[in-house]
Write a protein that holds these residues in place. Structure first.
Motif, mmCIF file in Angstrom:
data_model
loop_
_atom_site.group_PDB
_atom_site.id
_atom_site.type_symbol
_atom_site.label_atom_id
_atom_site.label_comp_id
_atom_site.label_asym_id
_atom_site.label_seq_id
_atom_site.Cartn_x
_atom_site.Cartn_y
_atom_site.Cartn_z
ATOM 1 N N ARG A 298 9.902 -10.124 75.237
ATOM 2 C CA ARG A 298 11.152 -10.056 76.010
ATOM 3 C C ARG A 298 12.130 -9.409 74.938
ATOM 4 N NH1 ARG A 298 14.740 -14.355 79.205
ATOM 5 N NH2 ARG A 298 16.792 -13.334 79.138
ATOM 6 N N ALA B 74 18.939 -7.366 71.879
ATOM 7 C CA ALA B 74 19.430 -6.850 70.946
ATOM 8 C C ALA B 74 20.949 -6.967 71.204
ATOM 9 C CB ALA B 74 19.015 -5.352 70.550
ATOM 10 N N TYR B 75 21.817 -6.405 70.229
ATOM 11 C CA TYR B 75 23.294 -6.400 70.759
ATOM 12 C C TYR B 75 23.646 -5.300 71.537
ATOM 13 C CZ TYR B 75 24.179 -3.148 66.534
ATOM 14 O OH TYR B 75 24.043 -2.045 65.999
ATOM 15 N N PHE B 76 22.509 -4.515 71.785
ATOM 16 C CA PHE B 76 22.705 -3.358 72.929
ATOM 17 C C PHE B 76 21.434 -3.310 73.836
ATOM 18 C CE2 PHE B 76 20.742 -2.221 68.843
ATOM 19 C CZ PHE B 76 19.605 -1.723 69.266
ATOM 20 N N HIS C 11 9.099 -17.666 70.097
ATOM 21 C CA HIS C 11 10.487 -16.965 69.767
ATOM 22 C C HIS C 11 11.538 -17.869 70.540
ATOM 23 C CE1 HIS C 11 13.160 -13.244 69.121
ATOM 24 N NE2 HIS C 11 13.742 -14.005 69.986
ATOM 25 N N TRP D 187 1.921 -11.785 66.603
ATOM 26 C CA TRP D 187 2.572 -10.908 65.698
ATOM 27 C C TRP D 187 1.544 -10.828 64.638
ATOM 28 C CZ3 TRP D 187 7.194 -8.857 67.524
ATOM 29 C CH2 TRP D 187 7.695 -9.621 68.292
ATOM 30 N N THR E 65 19.037 -2.600 58.482
ATOM 31 C CA THR E 65 18.160 -2.071 59.677
ATOM 32 C C THR E 65 18.550 -0.931 59.954
ATOM 33 O OG1 THR E 65 19.324 -2.910 61.467
ATOM 34 C CG2 THR E 65 17.704 -4.573 60.515
ATOM 35 N N ASP F 46 19.475 0.022 63.028
ATOM 36 C CA ASP F 46 20.554 -0.024 63.901
ATOM 37 C C ASP F 46 21.891 -1.044 63.294
ATOM 38 O OD1 ASP F 46 19.325 -2.585 63.790
ATOM 39 O OD2 ASP F 46 19.931 -3.092 65.679
ATOM 40 N N TYR G 61 22.244 -3.829 61.598
ATOM 41 C CA TYR G 61 21.847 -5.233 61.830
ATOM 42 C C TYR G 61 21.807 -6.012 60.484
ATOM 43 C CZ TYR G 61 20.688 -9.593 64.412
ATOM 44 O OH TYR G 61 20.504 -10.703 64.911
ATOM 45 N N PRO H 105 11.175 -0.801 71.214
ATOM 46 C CA PRO H 105 11.948 -1.760 71.284
ATOM 47 C C PRO H 105 11.881 -2.853 70.597
ATOM 48 C CG PRO H 105 11.120 -1.200 73.338
ATOM 49 C CD PRO H 105 10.218 -0.459 72.396
ATOM 50 N N PHE H 106 10.662 -3.360 70.028
ATOM 51 C CA PHE H 106 10.591 -4.601 69.556
ATOM 52 C C PHE H 106 10.481 -4.262 67.777
ATOM 53 C CE2 PHE H 106 8.959 -4.664 73.556
ATOM 54 C CZ PHE H 106 9.786 -5.714 74.176
ATOM 55 N N ASN I 184 15.675 -12.562 62.762
ATOM 56 C CA ASN I 184 14.221 -11.722 62.900
ATOM 57 C C ASN I 184 14.696 -10.330 63.166
ATOM 58 O OD1 ASN I 184 11.741 -13.707 63.065
ATOM 59 N ND2 ASN I 184 13.548 -14.578 64.401
ATOM 60 N N TRP J 256 13.442 -3.052 62.936
ATOM 61 C CA TRP J 256 13.467 -1.730 62.455
ATOM 62 C C TRP J 256 14.254 -1.810 60.894
ATOM 63 C CZ3 TRP J 256 16.584 -2.938 67.260
ATOM 64 C CH2 TRP J 256 16.041 -2.900 68.236
HETATM 65 N N1 LIG Z 1 18.002 -5.010 64.186
HETATM 66 C C1 LIG Z 1 18.073 -5.901 65.104
HETATM 67 N N2 LIG Z 1 17.268 -6.849 64.957
HETATM 68 C C2 LIG Z 1 17.586 -8.046 65.975
HETATM 69 C C3 LIG Z 1 18.447 -7.933 66.764
HETATM 70 C C4 LIG Z 1 19.144 -6.737 66.762
HETATM 71 O O1 LIG Z 1 20.147 -6.571 67.739
HETATM 72 N N3 LIG Z 1 19.043 -5.751 66.086
HETATM 73 N N4 LIG Z 1 18.619 -9.028 67.922
HETATM 74 C C5 LIG Z 1 18.089 -10.217 67.362
HETATM 75 C C6 LIG Z 1 17.926 -11.277 68.510
HETATM 76 S S1 LIG Z 1 19.393 -11.928 69.044
HETATM 77 C C7 LIG Z 1 16.750 -11.623 68.901
HETATM 78 S S2 LIG Z 1 16.767 -12.879 70.143
HETATM 79 C C8 LIG Z 1 15.681 -10.868 68.804
HETATM 80 C C9 LIG Z 1 14.765 -10.258 70.092
HETATM 81 O O2 LIG Z 1 13.646 -9.749 69.502
HETATM 82 P P1 LIG Z 1 12.513 -9.320 70.473
HETATM 83 O O3 LIG Z 1 13.313 -8.185 71.172
HETATM 84 O O4 LIG Z 1 11.328 -8.791 70.008
HETATM 85 O O5 LIG Z 1 12.154 -10.328 71.512
HETATM 86 O O6 LIG Z 1 15.700 -10.048 67.936
HETATM 87 C C10 LIG Z 1 16.964 -10.031 66.926
HETATM 88 N N5 LIG Z 1 16.627 -8.953 65.868
#
Ligand SMILES: Nc1nc2c(c(=O)[nH]1)N[C@H]1C(S)=C(S)[C@@H](COP(=O)(O)O)O[C@H]1N2
Ligand SMILES: [Mo]
Length: 257
Positions: A93, A96-98, A142, A154, A179, A181, A183, A211-212, A228, A231
């Motif tokens: 699933r 991300a913040y976008f 997760h 993983w 990262t 993006d 983050y 995306p992951f 976690n 990128w």
């Molecule tokens: N670089 C980056 N890592 C990130 C995020 C993000 O926005 N940017 N979101 C985090 C959040 S809130 C979650 S729940 C998980 C989601 O990981 P998934 O997409 O592999 O399930 O990534 C985390 N790592």
């Protein structure tokens, strides 16, 4: 949160089910035993927990308690539960913040992993360099603070192995990540050295999809999802605390499970 509890109107216990991942995360911390009831939640928080949003708020209040207390309460060496392969969610699933449409794929050919701080070797790593490292696989849950969870498979090099290879000071307090993006994220050294903490390059045996976190993301097993970073472009070992993207939004830094 502060409206009075109405014993004359007992809340439906099923509203706890709406928050099953958070309840499980709190129960696994050993703070509550034998299952959380709405009555116990009311007592713990002094809140009216008769609506699902009030329950969510009360649970988050418990789950975001003080970092210092968490550092003392949680045994950093405790292993997270692992699961059989048939329970693995494919694909995982996304969060991300976008939104997923805005993921900017990282070019594996030009990607480099920078290493900084208290390390003997600051040479940058290519994808081939990383692929030559020993690989471990974990199947762990997760859990996102937003209230959902999944079981993921993983693989990648244990972060401990990577830190040893670069001659990191394993007595330093923090390992921080940058990262693609923007983050930023950081973890304590005990978590970095935990046997279930990986620099993951694969999901369910396949190269990490964009995306992951392609080509490299952190996979801790004892922390909430937001700890976690995907990128990853740089890793720094240091004694200087650095906050993270989600921590600046108010989530607590330890966020241990
Ligand atoms: N670089 C980056 N890592 C990130 C995020 C993000 O926005 N940017 N979101 C985090 C959040 S809130 C979650 S729940 C998980 C989601 O990981 P998934 O997409 O592999 O399930 O990534 C985390 N790592
Ligand atoms: Mo998350």
């Amino acid at each position: 949160m502060s409206s009075p509890f109405r014993p004359d109107l007992p809340p439906d216990p099923r509203i706890l089910d709406d928050h099953a991942p958070l309840v499980r995360a709190i129960e696994r911390r050993g703070l509550l035993r034998g299952g959380l009831s709405l009555g116990a939640l009311t007592m713990l928080t002094g809140c009216d927990v008769s609506s699902t949003s009030a329950v969510g708020k009360a649970l988050r209040a418990i789950s975001t308690f003080n970092d210092g207390v968490q550092a003392v309460l949680f045994d950093p060496d405790r292993l997270a539960p692992e699961y059989p392969e048939h329970l693995v969610l494919k694909p995982p699933r996304f969060n991300a913040y976008f939104p997923v449409e805005e993921v900017k794929p990282v070019d594996g050919a030009t990607w480099r992993l920078d290493v900084a701080g208290s390390v003997e070797s600051k040479r940058a790593w290519t994808l081939q360099d990383i692929a030559a490292l020993p690989e471990k696989q974990i199947i762990v849950r997760h859990i996102c603070v937003e209230g959902w969870d999944y079981i993921g498979q993983w693989s990648g090099v244990p972060l401990r192995t990577f830190l040893e290879r670069v001659g990191a000071d394993l007595k330093a307090k923090y390992v921080s990540f940058r990262t693609a993006d923007d983050y930023p994220s950081s973890i304590d050294m005990a978590t970095a050295l935990h046997p279930q903490t990986l620099l993951a390059t694969k999901y369910a045996g396949e190269t990490l999809p964009d995306p992951f976190g392609f080509p490299l993301r952190l996979r801790t097993s004892t922390k909430l999802g937001f700890k976690n970073p995907k990128w990853i472009t740089a890793i720094e070992v240091s004694n200087v605390y650095q906050s993270g993207y989600s921590e600046r939004k108010g989530f607590n830094w330890q966020s241990s499970l």
